[in-house]
Design an enzyme around this catalytic site. Structure first.
Site, PDB file in Angstrom:
ATOM      1  N   LYS A 111      67.437 178.435  -5.535  1.00 55.36           N
ATOM      2  CA  LYS A 111      66.230 179.197  -5.197  1.00 55.36           C
ATOM      3  C   LYS A 111      66.479 179.917  -3.453  1.00 55.36           C
ATOM      4  CE  LYS A 111      62.493 177.573  -8.141  1.00 55.36           C
ATOM      5  NZ  LYS A 111      61.324 176.502  -8.060  1.00 55.36           N
ATOM      6  N   LYS A 205      68.786 179.789 -17.257  1.00 59.72           N
ATOM      7  CA  LYS A 205      67.969 178.799 -17.910  1.00 59.72           C
ATOM      8  C   LYS A 205      66.803 179.846 -18.042  1.00 59.72           C
ATOM      9  CE  LYS A 205      64.918 176.620 -14.696  1.00 59.72           C
ATOM     10  NZ  LYS A 205      63.937 175.741 -14.635  1.00 59.72           N
ATOM     11  N   LYS A 208      60.163 180.875 -15.094  1.00 63.86           N
ATOM     12  CA  LYS A 208      59.149 181.761 -14.914  1.00 63.86           C
ATOM     13  C   LYS A 208      59.678 182.768 -13.727  1.00 63.86           C
ATOM     14  CE  LYS A 208      55.736 178.333 -15.403  1.00 63.86           C
ATOM     15  NZ  LYS A 208      56.426 177.159 -15.059  1.00 63.86           N
TER      16      LYS A 208
HETATM   17  P1  ADP Z   1      59.857 177.277 -14.724  1.00 65.18           P
HETATM   18  O1  ADP Z   1      61.192 176.977 -14.027  1.00 65.18           O
HETATM   19  O2  ADP Z   1      59.502 178.103 -15.701  1.00 65.18           O
HETATM   20  O3  ADP Z   1      59.008 177.454 -13.393  1.00 65.18           O
HETATM   21  P2  ADP Z   1      58.519 174.497 -14.246  1.00 65.18           P
HETATM   22  O4  ADP Z   1      59.192 174.142 -13.084  1.00 65.18           O
HETATM   23  O5  ADP Z   1      57.018 174.928 -14.107  1.00 65.18           O
HETATM   24  O6  ADP Z   1      59.264 175.811 -15.199  1.00 65.18           O
HETATM   25  O7  ADP Z   1      58.832 173.172 -15.395  1.00 65.18           O
HETATM   26  C1  ADP Z   1      57.919 172.910 -16.184  1.00 65.18           C
HETATM   27  C2  ADP Z   1      58.451 171.951 -17.354  1.00 65.18           C
HETATM   28  O8  ADP Z   1      59.116 172.792 -18.081  1.00 65.18           O
HETATM   29  C3  ADP Z   1      59.518 171.003 -16.469  1.00 65.18           C
HETATM   30  O9  ADP Z   1      59.427 169.752 -17.164  1.00 65.18           O
HETATM   31  C4  ADP Z   1      61.041 171.611 -16.820  1.00 65.18           C
HETATM   32  O10 ADP Z   1      61.801 170.754 -16.662  1.00 65.18           O
HETATM   33  C5  ADP Z   1      60.748 172.256 -17.979  1.00 65.18           C
HETATM   34  N1  ADP Z   1      61.465 173.670 -18.325  1.00 65.18           N
HETATM   35  C6  ADP Z   1      61.347 174.660 -17.558  1.00 65.18           C
HETATM   36  N2  ADP Z   1      62.509 175.518 -17.871  1.00 65.18           N
HETATM   37  C7  ADP Z   1      62.828 174.958 -18.977  1.00 65.18           C
HETATM   38  C8  ADP Z   1      64.059 175.493 -19.742  1.00 65.18           C
HETATM   39  N3  ADP Z   1      64.568 176.693 -19.598  1.00 65.18           N
HETATM   40  N4  ADP Z   1      64.623 174.738 -20.663  1.00 65.18           N
HETATM   41  C9  ADP Z   1      64.123 173.510 -20.886  1.00 65.18           C
HETATM   42  N5  ADP Z   1      62.982 173.000 -19.926  1.00 65.18           N
HETATM   43  C10 ADP Z   1      62.495 173.606 -18.967  1.00 65.18           C
END
Ligand code: ADP
Length: 337
Positions: A111, A205, A208
């Site tokens: 990040k 991956k 958001k």
């Molecule tokens: P983001 O990366 O989309 O902002 P968050 O940090 O809010 O997501 O994570 C929320 C949950 O979703 C966490 O448990 C995270 O491990 C899971 N998660 C986020 N992106 C993925 C992905 N691409 N594949 C599997 N799990 C994910």
């Protein structure tokens, strides 16, 4: 009953990566554990954001989670900023966390590369996460694979705090040192088989912050517009080229959304070039629809009933504030306050 805690940022829409990696598991686990789920809005401000958007997204995330199957009668759902003890515990934990451990976190490095100016909050993000979990003295944390390193840090922080501030039990350890109470359990990760969903570009991956997501509440037309050009097996250039399902992102989505016999059929059709990638994607779109239609319907109902959502979040905050106060009374006492 053992306790689980997990959080999600309201920094954008709930997407299928979040759903498959975490939220679908939460829905199952809420009946097996005492479950606490948190919309982590303090985490969402560690990178640039729009305050008005944040206000809207907090409620939108609650709607999505309830529509996805979080049941307020089985689990507690609340917003992090409604329980200020999260930030107080973060400060205490910051004082026992070495800078080097934070600088080593892969997510921080990734990040930080994308920011012109790096806020201290981005570096300290995993300490806030440790505080979220430890505040409720949770035993396990259902997350996707991207969070495993952060969770390891939470375990180290819990261990360090226990050994510095836990009360002596009166016994000695095997190595002759004074045994201390294990006030904070060391939280374990609970992973799903779909622990890492890639974005449709197949590059990173799904996240958001990457803008490569499929939203859980997107219309079938919009989902198809994203699926159609999505990257598949890079070696499969013509329809007649046999493919390797294991290297294809679409095949992995089939494994998450399609019934086992369809998954098997898809693999055979891919290996024998019986289907082209578009045929395969059409079947995936149908499987996704089967799962997403009822979620979309529930979300539409909840969006029309903001009072219901606010009541769920208010009850969740009241419950969690009481738990948090209990932990903080003990933490302040052990730390000399
Ligand atoms: P983001 O990366 O989309 O902002 P968050 O940090 O809010 O997501 O994570 C929320 C949950 O979703 C966490 O448990 C995270 O491990 C899971 N998660 C986020 N992106 C993925 C992905 N691409 N594949 C599997 N799990 C994910």
């Amino acid at each position: 009953m053992s306790r689980i805690f997990s959080g999600i940022q309201p920094s954008g829409e709930l997407h299928i990566g979040n759903y498959l990696g975490a939220v679908r598991n939460w829905v199952r686990l809420q009946h097996e554990f005492e479950a606490i789920f948190c919309i982590v809005d303090y985490h969402a401000i560690t990178v640039a954001y729009d305050p008005e958007q944040l206000r809207l997204r907090r409620r939108a995330m609650a709607v999505s989670l309830l529509a996805a199957g979080i049941d307020p009668n089985a689990a507690t759902l609340f917003v992090q900023s409604q329980v200020p003890e999260h930030t107080e515990l973060t400060w205490f934990l910051n004082t026992i966390t070495p800078l080097g451990e934070l600088e080593r976190q892969t997510q921080f490095k990734e990040k930080a590369q994308r920011q012109e100016s790096i806020a201290a909050g981005l570096l300290n993000y995993p300490v806030l996460q440790a505080a979220d979990i430890l505040l409720y003295r949770a035993d396990s944390v259902p997350v996707g694979e991207d969070q495993v390193q952060h969770l390891e840090l939470s375990r180290v922080v819990a261990r360090r705090w226990n050994s510095q501030f836990g009360r002596p039990t009166g016994s000695t350890n095997e190595d002759g040192t004074e045994e201390r109470e294990q006030f904070f359990p060391e939280p374990k990760a609970l992973l799903t088989p779909t622990r890492r969903i890639m974005g449709l570009d197949g590059q990173a991956k799904m996240s958001k912050s990457m803008g490569n997501t499929i939203g859980l509440l997107e219309s079938p037309e919009s989902i198809w517009a994203k699926l159609r050009p999505a990257v598949t097996d890079p070696k499969r250039i013509r329809k007649t080229d046999p493919g390797t399902p294991e290297v294809c992102n679409i095949y992995h989505l089939h494994k998450a959304f399609s019934p086992p016999d369809t998954v098997e059929h898809v693999a055979v059709q891919c290996r024998t070039a019986g289907w082209g990638c578009i045929d395969c994607k059409k079947v995936l779109a149908e499987s996704m629809e089967r799962e997403l239609v009822p979620i979309r319907r529930r979300a539409a109902e909840l969006a029309d009933s903001p009072r219901t959502v606010d009541d769920v979040l208010a009850a969740g905050a009241t419950h969690c504030r009481a738990l948090a106060r209990e932990t903080m009374d003990a933490v302040r006492d052990r730390m000399g306050f």
